[in-house]
Design a protein around this motif. Structure first.
Motif, PDB file in Angstrom:
ATOM      1  N   CYS A  86     -12.149  -3.014   1.614  1.00  0.00           N
ATOM      2  CA  CYS A  86     -10.724  -2.974   1.954  1.00  0.00           C
ATOM      3  C   CYS A  86      -9.970  -2.078   0.983  1.00  0.00           C
ATOM      4  O   CYS A  86     -10.355  -1.924  -0.178  1.00  0.00           O
ATOM      5  N   ILE A  87      -8.909  -1.497   1.460  1.00  0.00           N
ATOM      6  CA  ILE A  87      -8.069  -0.607   0.650  1.00  0.00           C
ATOM      7  C   ILE A  87      -6.961  -1.464   0.041  1.00  0.00           C
ATOM      8  O   ILE A  87      -6.169  -2.070   0.758  1.00  0.00           O
ATOM      9  N   LEU A 121      -3.812  -2.722  -2.552  1.00  0.00           N
ATOM     10  CA  LEU A 121      -2.522  -2.342  -3.142  1.00  0.00           C
ATOM     11  C   LEU A 121      -2.354  -3.068  -4.471  1.00  0.00           C
ATOM     12  O   LEU A 121      -2.421  -4.299  -4.528  1.00  0.00           O
ATOM     13  N   THR A 132      -3.296  -7.524  -7.838  1.00  0.00           N
ATOM     14  CA  THR A 132      -3.474  -6.894  -6.531  1.00  0.00           C
ATOM     15  C   THR A 132      -2.850  -7.769  -5.447  1.00  0.00           C
ATOM     16  O   THR A 132      -2.776  -8.993  -5.574  1.00  0.00           O
ATOM     17  N   TRP A 190      -3.607 -10.111   1.013  1.00  0.00           N
ATOM     18  CA  TRP A 190      -3.115  -9.922   2.379  1.00  0.00           C
ATOM     19  C   TRP A 190      -2.620 -11.242   2.936  1.00  0.00           C
ATOM     20  O   TRP A 190      -3.341 -12.254   2.950  1.00  0.00           O
ATOM     21  N   MET A 196      -8.014   1.730  -4.574  1.00  0.00           N
ATOM     22  CA  MET A 196      -6.825   0.947  -4.908  1.00  0.00           C
ATOM     23  C   MET A 196      -5.663   1.903  -5.193  1.00  0.00           C
ATOM     24  O   MET A 196      -5.837   2.907  -5.884  1.00  0.00           O
ATOM     25  N   PHE A 197      -4.480   1.578  -4.646  1.00  0.00           N
ATOM     26  CA  PHE A 197      -3.319   2.448  -4.800  1.00  0.00           C
ATOM     27  C   PHE A 197      -2.093   1.610  -5.146  1.00  0.00           C
ATOM     28  O   PHE A 197      -2.109   0.387  -5.037  1.00  0.00           O
ATOM     29  N   VAL A 221       1.918   2.826  -0.191  1.00  0.00           N
ATOM     30  CA  VAL A 221       1.253   2.694   1.102  1.00  0.00           C
ATOM     31  C   VAL A 221       0.770   4.016   1.696  1.00  0.00           C
ATOM     32  O   VAL A 221      -0.199   4.024   2.454  1.00  0.00           O
ATOM     33  N   MET A 248      -2.761   4.704   0.915  1.00  0.00           N
ATOM     34  CA  MET A 248      -3.586   3.720   1.620  1.00  0.00           C
ATOM     35  C   MET A 248      -3.839   4.169   3.052  1.00  0.00           C
ATOM     36  O   MET A 248      -4.961   4.055   3.568  1.00  0.00           O
ATOM     37  N   ALA A 282      -7.330  -1.240   6.056  1.00  0.00           N
ATOM     38  CA  ALA A 282      -6.021  -1.258   5.403  1.00  0.00           C
ATOM     39  C   ALA A 282      -5.091  -2.188   6.167  1.00  0.00           C
ATOM     40  O   ALA A 282      -5.181  -2.306   7.391  1.00  0.00           O
ATOM     41  N   LEU A 318      -1.299  -2.609   6.979  1.00  0.00           N
ATOM     42  CA  LEU A 318      -0.119  -1.748   6.932  1.00  0.00           C
ATOM     43  C   LEU A 318       0.862  -2.103   8.049  1.00  0.00           C
ATOM     44  O   LEU A 318       0.486  -2.718   9.057  1.00  0.00           O
TER      45      LEU A 318
END
Length: 297
Positions: free
Chosen positions: A192-193, A195, A203, A206, A224-225, A228, A231, A242, A244
């Protein structure tokens, strides 16, 4: 007090709030050396140290904290009164400072504010894109933007959007290598991407639904970012799943570049709201901006 002292105190307040000469210099449009010179001069005139400086951080001393807590609100009151007086003129003027995440700025705020600036040439808007939960009163912002359930009770809140549907998406190239998850247990085994939250350093878990009940999925992944847009780029590149906003990924789903999975597990978040302290309600500039960005069904 000499007028120069007031200007120097404003510089001190910027450094104390930012906890950084670098960030304060960028905000004020000055060099770090100029800021250091001003602070040293102010400390010399007052006869006390206002800031403790280390190689990594800057923090107020006891005297500096007293200046920050007791003088800053009075200067803000003066600024508010000056703004109120200027509002008596024929043309609305002044600067409205806003903090919001980049996606909200691009899709909600700027499209609504741009026509307003063309109509009122003396009105200025400063928008800061950041993901941390900003204390807008402490940092002298006029407006913050958050989901409705994140707005403090003592703030005035104005809805900007309808509720925000969320989706879990991945590129067909990723799903060609791994079967799409259908349960939360399967999701946790996927790449998974992620955040990272700048406020806490942790982190983002979700916020999903499991048979209609809210759950938090602490996903993991290689990428990891802190915002968005990267991502989304990572998802399009096939790097993983992701989570989003639907508005951000809808065109890519329609074009076949992304596929939505586990739709029944994806909630709609409370709509975005602009919020601001009630004491700023007298500004015509603020009122114009709020009216321009508010949600119109």
């Amino acid at each position: 007090m000499a007028r120069d002292n007031i200007n120097d105190i404003l510089v001190f307040l910027a450094v104390a709030r930012e906890r950084s000469f670098t960030r304060a210099a960028a905000k004020l449009g000055m060099t770090q050396s100029a800021l250091s010179h001003i602070i040293r001069g102010l400390e010399s005139r007052l006869g006390v140290r206002l800031l403790t400086r280390t190689t990594r951080s800057v923090s107020p001393t006891e005297a500096g904290e007293r200046l920050l807590q007791n003088v800053a609100p009075r200067l803000e009151e003066i600024e508010a009164e000056i703004t109120a007086i200027s509002d008596l003129g024929d043309k609305p003027a002044g600067t409205v400072r806003i903090t919001a995440i980049d996606h909200t700025v691009d899709t909600v705020l700027w499209p609504r504010i741009a026509p307003l600036l063309r109509e009122y040439p003396d009105l200025n808007v400063e928008i800061s894109s950041e993901y941390r939960l900003v204390d807008i009163a402490a940092e002298s912002y006029d407006i913050g933007v958050r989901h409705g359930d994140q707005v403090e009770k003592d703030m005035i809140a104005v809805r900007l959007t309808a509720d925000v549907p969320m989706l879990i998406v991945a590129a067909p190239s990723y799903l060609a290598q791994r079967a799409a998850p259908t349960t939360l247990q399967e999701l946790l085994r996927h790449n998974c991407i992620v955040l990272r939250l700048p406020s806490s350093g942790g982190t983002y878990a979700w916020e999903l639904l499991d048979q209609g009940k809210p759950v938090e999925a602490r996903v993991r992944g290689q990428a990891m970012f802190t915002s968005v847009y990267p991502m989304l780029d990572a998802a399009l590149a096939g790097c993983g799943l992701a989570f989003l906003p639907e508005s951000m990924v809808a065109e890519h789903i329609h074009a076949g570049r992304l596929t939505a999975v586990m739709r029944d597990c994806c909630p709609a978040f409370a709509g975005l709201h602009a919020f601001y302290p009630s004491r700023r309600n007298s500004s015509r500039a603020l009122a114009l901006v709020i009216e321009a960005i508010r949600y119109k069904e």
